[in-house]
Write a protein that holds these residues in place. Structure first.
Motif, mmCIF file in Angstrom:
data_model
loop_
_atom_site.group_PDB
_atom_site.id
_atom_site.type_symbol
_atom_site.label_atom_id
_atom_site.label_comp_id
_atom_site.label_asym_id
_atom_site.label_seq_id
_atom_site.Cartn_x
_atom_site.Cartn_y
_atom_site.Cartn_z
ATOM 1 N N GLY A 35 -5.345 -1.122 -5.205
ATOM 2 C CA GLY A 35 -5.305 -1.212 -6.368
ATOM 3 C C GLY A 35 -3.660 -1.222 -6.848
ATOM 4 O O GLY A 35 -2.767 -1.891 -6.031
ATOM 5 N N SER A 36 -3.166 -0.278 -7.548
ATOM 6 C CA SER A 36 -1.917 -0.255 -7.937
ATOM 7 C C SER A 36 -1.133 1.002 -7.240
ATOM 8 O O SER A 36 0.143 1.289 -7.550
ATOM 9 N N ASP A 37 -1.995 1.642 -6.337
ATOM 10 C CA ASP A 37 -1.379 2.608 -5.482
ATOM 11 C C ASP A 37 0.146 2.350 -5.069
ATOM 12 O O ASP A 37 0.258 0.864 -4.680
ATOM 13 N N THR A 38 0.917 3.177 -4.539
ATOM 14 C CA THR A 38 2.220 2.765 -3.440
ATOM 15 C C THR A 38 2.049 3.635 -2.420
ATOM 16 O O THR A 38 1.574 4.745 -2.384
ATOM 17 N N ILE A 39 2.841 2.924 -1.175
ATOM 18 C CA ILE A 39 3.005 3.651 -0.133
ATOM 19 C C ILE A 39 4.342 3.768 -0.105
ATOM 20 O O ILE A 39 5.268 2.999 0.109
ATOM 21 N N GLU A 40 4.821 5.087 -0.524
ATOM 22 C CA GLU A 40 6.211 5.469 -0.300
ATOM 23 C C GLU A 40 7.201 4.361 -1.261
ATOM 24 O O GLU A 40 8.183 3.915 -1.139
ATOM 25 N N GLY A 41 6.734 3.946 -2.441
ATOM 26 C CA GLY A 41 6.965 3.210 -3.406
ATOM 27 C C GLY A 41 6.963 1.280 -3.084
ATOM 28 O O GLY A 41 7.272 0.555 -3.730
ATOM 29 N N ASN A 42 6.191 1.274 -2.085
ATOM 30 C CA ASN A 42 6.039 -0.100 -1.432
ATOM 31 C C ASN A 42 4.659 -0.308 -1.570
ATOM 32 O O ASN A 42 3.599 0.258 -1.668
ATOM 33 N N THR A 43 4.216 -1.873 -1.435
ATOM 34 C CA THR A 43 2.693 -2.302 -1.645
ATOM 35 C C THR A 43 1.932 -2.220 -0.178
ATOM 36 O O THR A 43 0.846 -2.077 -0.095
ATOM 37 N N SER A 44 3.095 -2.110 0.785
ATOM 38 C CA SER A 44 2.489 -1.977 2.480
ATOM 39 C C SER A 44 3.547 -1.366 3.361
ATOM 40 O O SER A 44 4.612 -1.420 2.839
ATOM 41 N N VAL A 45 2.925 -0.941 4.332
ATOM 42 C CA VAL A 45 4.020 -0.526 5.246
ATOM 43 C C VAL A 45 3.654 -1.480 6.759
ATOM 44 O O VAL A 45 2.253 -1.547 6.896
ATOM 45 N N ASN A 46 4.613 -1.604 7.527
ATOM 46 C CA ASN A 46 4.162 -2.300 8.908
ATOM 47 C C ASN A 46 4.545 -1.143 9.992
ATOM 48 O O ASN A 46 5.527 -0.309 9.891
ATOM 49 N N ILE A 47 3.691 -0.956 10.891
ATOM 50 C CA ILE A 47 3.786 0.053 11.915
ATOM 51 C C ILE A 47 4.303 -0.995 13.278
ATOM 52 O O ILE A 47 3.167 -1.651 13.615
ATOM 53 N N LEU A 48 5.268 -0.692 13.980
ATOM 54 C CA LEU A 48 5.744 -1.504 14.938
ATOM 55 C C LEU A 48 5.885 -0.462 16.389
ATOM 56 O O LEU A 48 5.833 0.663 16.344
ATOM 57 N N TYR A 49 5.389 -1.324 17.376
ATOM 58 C CA TYR A 49 5.416 -0.612 18.603
ATOM 59 C C TYR A 49 6.517 -0.749 19.431
ATOM 60 O O TYR A 49 6.841 -2.144 19.626
ATOM 61 N N GLY A 50 7.608 -0.050 19.560
ATOM 62 C CA GLY A 50 8.815 -0.238 20.139
ATOM 63 C C GLY A 50 9.742 0.733 20.221
ATOM 64 O O GLY A 50 9.527 1.911 19.802
#
Length: 131
Positions: free
Chosen positions: A96-111
């Motif tokens: 819905g209209s929730d945010t994840i630290e102000g964003n609509t999504s986050v990417n998790i990278l392996y590196g």
């Protein structure tokens, strides 16, 4: 409690102490581990989903949709996402209209530049925050 369970096992590395598919529930924490695979797949999470998602990203990226932060049983809930391969990312997107630290999504990278995991907690209203 989770703390006494970890102390009885002789260390604090709880992720190595619980098998996939087995759940540990305390008064305030539900702890369950799930292995996830599937290139390009999407998983929609809810209050009953495993709280630790170990994701095999070798064959492709994986997307998770968080439950609404305000949903019943989700307030204060923590999800942990762990990538196992550098080939692809995990994407965690909002409901819905929730945010994840102000964003609509986050990417998790392996590196080398970022840890291959992310821990997100619900505020019980409309926000998921990294812890």
């Amino acid at each position: 409690t989770l703390r006494s369970t970890m102390a009885e096992n002789g260390d604090m590395n709880v992720l190595q102490k619980f098998s996939v598919g087995k759940a540990l529930t305390t008064n305030s924490l539900k702890f369950a581990v799930a292995n996830t695979t599937g290139a390009g797949a999407t998983t929609v999470l809810d209050a009953d989903s495993a709280t630790v998602q170990i994701v095999d990203t070798s064959g492709g990226g994986h997307t998770f949709t968080l439950p609404s932060a305000a949903a019943t049983g989700v307030s204060g809930m923590v999800f942990i996402f762990i990538a196992t391969d550098a080939a692809n990312n995990i994407t965690v997107q909002r409901a819905g209209s929730d945010t994840i630290e102000g964003n609509t999504s986050v990417n998790i990278l392996y590196g080398w530049s970022a840890p291959p995991y992310r821990m997100l907690v619900s505020n019980g209203d409309n926000l998921w925050t990294s812890i």
